[in-house]
Motif scaffolding. Structure first.
Motif, PDB file in Angstrom:
ATOM      1  N   SER A 138       1.059  -1.167   0.053  1.00  0.00           N
ATOM      2  CA  SER A 138      -0.131   0.105   0.138  1.00  0.00           C
ATOM      3  C   SER A 138       0.825   1.153   0.108  1.00  0.00           C
ATOM      4  N   HIS A 139       1.148   2.015  -1.137  1.00  0.00           N
ATOM      5  CA  HIS A 139       1.744   3.033  -1.366  1.00  0.00           C
ATOM      6  C   HIS A 139       0.885   4.304  -1.403  1.00  0.00           C
ATOM      7  N   TYR A 140       0.409   4.775  -0.307  1.00  0.00           N
ATOM      8  CA  TYR A 140      -0.404   6.199  -0.423  1.00  0.00           C
ATOM      9  C   TYR A 140      -1.734   5.662  -1.383  1.00  0.00           C
ATOM     10  N   GLU A 141      -2.518   4.520  -0.976  1.00  0.00           N
ATOM     11  CA  GLU A 141      -3.137   3.950  -1.934  1.00  0.00           C
ATOM     12  C   GLU A 141      -4.289   3.253  -1.164  1.00  0.00           C
ATOM     13  N   PHE A 183       3.148  -0.863   4.310  1.00  0.00           N
ATOM     14  CA  PHE A 183       2.880   0.487   4.218  1.00  0.00           C
ATOM     15  C   PHE A 183       3.949   1.546   3.736  1.00  0.00           C
ATOM     16  N   ASN A 184       3.659   2.216   2.814  1.00  0.00           N
ATOM     17  CA  ASN A 184       4.670   3.214   2.604  1.00  0.00           C
ATOM     18  C   ASN A 184       4.544   4.477   3.359  1.00  0.00           C
ATOM     19  N   GLU A 185       5.740   4.844   4.034  1.00  0.00           N
ATOM     20  CA  GLU A 185       6.067   5.941   4.888  1.00  0.00           C
ATOM     21  C   GLU A 185       4.947   5.983   5.999  1.00  0.00           C
ATOM     22  N   TYR A 317      14.470   8.919   2.314  1.00  0.00           N
ATOM     23  CA  TYR A 317      15.277   9.994   3.132  1.00  0.00           C
ATOM     24  C   TYR A 317      15.491  11.034   2.198  1.00  0.00           C
ATOM     25  N   TYR A 318      14.832  12.221   2.318  1.00  0.00           N
ATOM     26  CA  TYR A 318      14.766  13.429   1.627  1.00  0.00           C
ATOM     27  C   TYR A 318      15.382  14.857   2.518  1.00  0.00           C
ATOM     28  N   MET A 319      15.275  14.504   3.664  1.00  0.00           N
ATOM     29  CA  MET A 319      15.705  15.810   4.361  1.00  0.00           C
ATOM     30  C   MET A 319      15.779  15.783   5.903  1.00  0.00           C
ATOM     31  N   VAL A 378      14.707   3.043   0.050  1.00  0.00           N
ATOM     32  CA  VAL A 378      13.897   2.550  -0.964  1.00  0.00           C
ATOM     33  C   VAL A 378      13.258   4.024  -1.767  1.00  0.00           C
ATOM     34  N   GLU A 379      13.969   4.934  -1.018  1.00  0.00           N
ATOM     35  CA  GLU A 379      13.523   6.502  -1.714  1.00  0.00           C
ATOM     36  C   GLU A 379      14.564   7.382  -1.390  1.00  0.00           C
ATOM     37  N   ASN A 380      14.953   8.009  -2.239  1.00  0.00           N
ATOM     38  CA  ASN A 380      15.898   9.257  -2.027  1.00  0.00           C
ATOM     39  C   ASN A 380      16.033   9.906  -3.549  1.00  0.00           C
ATOM     40  N   VAL A 432       4.221  11.440 -11.650  1.00  0.00           N
ATOM     41  CA  VAL A 432       3.662  12.453 -10.935  1.00  0.00           C
ATOM     42  C   VAL A 432       4.032  12.903  -9.460  1.00  0.00           C
ATOM     43  N   SER A 433       4.351  14.009  -9.131  1.00  0.00           N
ATOM     44  CA  SER A 433       4.688  14.239  -7.886  1.00  0.00           C
ATOM     45  C   SER A 433       3.673  13.835  -6.704  1.00  0.00           C
ATOM     46  N   ALA A 434       4.013  13.477  -5.747  1.00  0.00           N
ATOM     47  CA  ALA A 434       2.777  12.958  -4.679  1.00  0.00           C
ATOM     48  C   ALA A 434       2.226  14.217  -4.019  1.00  0.00           C
ATOM     49  N   SER A 435       3.247  15.172  -3.743  1.00  0.00           N
ATOM     50  CA  SER A 435       2.691  16.144  -2.743  1.00  0.00           C
ATOM     51  C   SER A 435       2.141  17.504  -3.572  1.00  0.00           C
ATOM     52  N   THR A 436       2.431  17.363  -4.851  1.00  0.00           N
ATOM     53  CA  THR A 436       1.953  18.638  -5.581  1.00  0.00           C
ATOM     54  C   THR A 436       1.150  18.060  -6.813  1.00  0.00           C
ATOM     55  N   GLY A 437       1.345  16.977  -7.068  1.00  0.00           N
ATOM     56  CA  GLY A 437       0.659  16.146  -8.463  1.00  0.00           C
ATOM     57  C   GLY A 437       1.351  17.083  -9.662  1.00  0.00           C
ATOM     58  N   SER A 440       6.246  18.626 -13.462  1.00  0.00           N
ATOM     59  CA  SER A 440       7.648  19.311 -13.438  1.00  0.00           C
ATOM     60  C   SER A 440       8.447  19.096 -12.565  1.00  0.00           C
ATOM     61  N   LYS A 441       7.925  18.471 -11.358  1.00  0.00           N
ATOM     62  CA  LYS A 441       8.963  17.998 -10.227  1.00  0.00           C
ATOM     63  C   LYS A 441       9.431  16.760 -10.535  1.00  0.00           C
ATOM     64  N   ARG A 442      10.653  16.811 -11.364  1.00  0.00           N
ATOM     65  CA  ARG A 442      11.171  15.553 -11.768  1.00  0.00           C
ATOM     66  C   ARG A 442      12.297  14.934 -11.031  1.00  0.00           C
ATOM     67  N   TYR A 443      12.391  13.621 -11.007  1.00  0.00           N
ATOM     68  CA  TYR A 443      13.129  12.920 -10.089  1.00  0.00           C
ATOM     69  C   TYR A 443      14.092  11.999 -11.030  1.00  0.00           C
ATOM     70  N   GLY A 444      13.751  11.597 -12.247  1.00  0.00           N
ATOM     71  CA  GLY A 444      14.179  10.560 -13.053  1.00  0.00           C
ATOM     72  C   GLY A 444      15.465  10.701 -13.573  1.00  0.00           C
TER      73      GLY A 444
HETATM   74  C1  BG6 Z   1       7.664  10.237  -0.612  1.00  0.00           C
HETATM   75  C2  BG6 Z   1       6.529   9.399  -1.450  1.00  0.00           C
HETATM   76  O1  BG6 Z   1       6.992  10.782   0.467  1.00  0.00           O
HETATM   77  O2  BG6 Z   1       8.448  11.230  -1.366  1.00  0.00           O
HETATM   78  C3  BG6 Z   1       6.657   9.251  -2.752  1.00  0.00           C
HETATM   79  O3  BG6 Z   1       6.678   7.874  -0.972  1.00  0.00           O
HETATM   80  C4  BG6 Z   1       6.767  10.757  -3.322  1.00  0.00           C
HETATM   81  O4  BG6 Z   1       5.205   8.852  -3.146  1.00  0.00           O
HETATM   82  C5  BG6 Z   1       8.287  11.059  -2.785  1.00  0.00           C
HETATM   83  O5  BG6 Z   1       6.586  10.936  -4.567  1.00  0.00           O
HETATM   84  C6  BG6 Z   1       8.805  12.490  -3.267  1.00  0.00           C
HETATM   85  O6  BG6 Z   1       7.720  13.597  -2.786  1.00  0.00           O
HETATM   86  P1  BG6 Z   1       6.848  14.399  -4.112  1.00  0.00           P
HETATM   87  O7  BG6 Z   1       5.995  15.056  -3.189  1.00  0.00           O
HETATM   88  O8  BG6 Z   1       8.015  15.406  -4.374  1.00  0.00           O
HETATM   89  O9  BG6 Z   1       6.515  13.584  -5.112  1.00  0.00           O
END
Ligand code: BG6
Length: 480
Positions: A138-141, A183-185, A317-319, A378-380, A432-437, A440-444
């Motif tokens: 379940s990832h925000y789902e 469960f995600n986060e 881990y982002y911040m 599993v995320e950064n 698609v960004s999770a927080s802003t949809g 243009s917020k690209r990670y790839g």
């Molecule tokens: C995590 C989520 O919080 O951060 C992802 O598990 C999300 O679903 C990612 O996309 C990055 O956040 P955002 O808001 O930049 O997409």
């Protein structure tokens, strides 16, 4: 002091991470039901709209755009995308399953065969390239029906629906998937209950009570899934997933240090303690008492938590976060996504997220000191605006710099003695960004020609970071 090269374990799982609702699209195909992400509008208004009390969970195309409906069309293009992952040398791919593809409403007794068959095709395609799937259940789902009819995770009945869903996945994919995350986060839930727990709080007063009750239901559901997974798939490895945000004190004032410790415990340790140790931490009692929280814990729940502890800890881990007890009005809102104050030692991303590679080393050490369980990042990654040059190239050196510094921090943590299983940077293909949809917020490492207004050809292009990460993987992290 960082070194030039680091030694990563031979079986280290290098790869990338995504989530179903952010890339699949095809929101009404294959018998899928509507889910939470389908009613979340795109754009910077997203969190405000869905966070407001009384959010109605309806689609209003007159007012908003809904980028998750089309995602990047992975549903139809997965072969091309997985081939690109393989070209980068991925050993693993972290993905999620859309609950509403398997149980369109969530409360059915029988699953949707078309949904199950779709993920069979994904796993078979990954297998072709020897890419090991890591699957978030379940990832925000959550199916929308479980929100509108049951009130989301506040309702204890959802445990039973989740358990049925998880068992269905384990039975179906037992020969294809060894690594699972429940469960995600999970610890983000109290901060943003709608994303993690599928309900919109009626008021600030009920928010805490409902969030901690919802979390209790998720703990029980997760533990039941871990138990069932171990029985159905011998040798399976099932982890929890935390959004880990190491919390610093703003200064050496003991009052601030104490405050930072409280926030660290509540945000970063609370869920891990339950899921890894199988019991609520001691500090929870006082917190519940002082905040008027009365948990409905039924007979047998605490035994289930004990019996369903996880095998490893995965984290995003982002911040980091910097905390101060008494914030001035100017300081409020200046910190990170989840609070705190500005840290003067850190720079920020285009979205104001503070960049702190040393924080990753700190976090990994804190988690390993506390639990002595294998860790898996599993995320950064760096969400940034990318520019396609006239010759078609995308020179995302800023993303390479960000990832390099975080991989160095991982290398340091491994030398510190931390057992690290792998690294799957977030959004390995733009999504698609999770927080802003936003698109243009690209990670790839892979650019997708799709824009915030919904336009674009969906063509995939390799960014400069694609070739860089390929070298990182093939050199086992030596060539950074
Ligand atoms: C995590 C989520 O919080 O951060 C992802 O598990 C999300 O679903 C990612 O996309 C990055 O956040 P955002 O808001 O930049 O997409």
């Amino acid at each position: 002091m960082t070194k030039e090269t680091y030694k990563f374990p031979e079986n280290f799982l290098w790869g990338g991470a995504t989530a179903a609702n952010q890339l699949e699209g095809a929101y009404l195909e294959g018998g899928k039901g509507l889910n939470l992400a389908d009613v979340m509008p795109g754009g910077k208004v997203r969190l405000k709209v869905i966070g407001e009390p009384g959010f109605d969970f309806k689609i209003d195309k007159e007012k908003y755009v809904y980028p998750n409906h089309d995602g990047i069309d992975f549903y139809h293009r997965y072969k091309e995308d997985i081939a690109l992952f393989a070209e980068m040398g991925f050993k693993t791919y972290r993905m999620s399953i859309a609950w509403s593809r398997i149980f369109p409403k969530g409360d059915e007794l029988e699953p949707n065969e078309e949904g199950l068959a779709f993920y069979d095709r994904i796993f078979d395609e990954l297998k072709k390239y020897n890419i090991e799937p890591v699957v978030t259940i379940s990832h925000y789902e959550i199916p929308l029906h479980l929100i509108t009819e049951y009130g989301g995770w506040r309702n204890r009945q959802v445990i039973e629906f989740f358990e049925r869903y998880a068992i269905t996945l384990f039975k179906r994919y037992k020969n294809k998937v060894k690594y699972w995350l429940t469960f995600n986060e999970i610890n983000g839930a109290t901060h943003m209950p709608i994303l993690g727990l599928g309900f919109s709080p009626e008021s600030e007063e009920t928010k805490l009570q409902d969030s901690f009750q919802g979390l209790h239901h998720q703990f029980v559901a997760s533990a039941l899934a871990v138990k069932a997974g171990h029985e159905i798939i011998p040798g399976s490895q099932i982890g929890c997933m935390l959004v880990y945000v190491p919390t610093y004190s703003f200064d050496s004032n003991p009052a601030n240090v104490m405050h930072a410790l409280q926030e660290q415990r509540l945000f970063n340790n609370y869920c891990g303690d339950v899921q890894v140790r199988g019991a609520y931490p001691a500090f929870a009692n006082r917190f519940f008492k002082e905040n008027g929280i009365n948990l409905d814990v039924r007979e047998g729940d605490l035994d289930i938590l004990k019996e369903g502890t996880v095998d490893f800890i995965s984290l995003s881990y982002y911040m980091s976060r910097t905390e101060k007890k008494d914030k001035t009005p100017e300081e409020i809102g200046q910190g990170n996504l989840i609070g705190g104050v500005r840290n003067p030692f850190l720079s920020t991303s285009d979205w104001g997220w503070e960049i702190d590679p040393i924080g990753l080393r700190i976090g990994l050490n804190q988690l390993y000191d506390r639990y002595q369980k294998p860790l898996f990042i599993v995320e950064n990654g760096l969400g940034a605006y990318d520019k396609v040059e006239e010759d078609g190239s995308i020179n995302d050196d800023y993303r390479i710099d960000y990832l390099r510094s975080h991989i160095q921090a991982m290398g340091e943590a491994i030398e510190d003695g931390v057992e690290l299983m792998g690294f799957t940077p977030w959004g390995c293909i733009d999504l698609v960004s999770a927080s802003t949809g936003e698109m243009s917020k690209r990670y790839g490492f892979i650019y997708v020609d799709k824009h915030d207004d919904g336009s674009g050809t969906l063509e995939r292009k390799k960014k400069k970071s694609f070739f860089w990460f390929k070298d990182v993987i093939s050199s086992q992290g030596e060539k950074l």
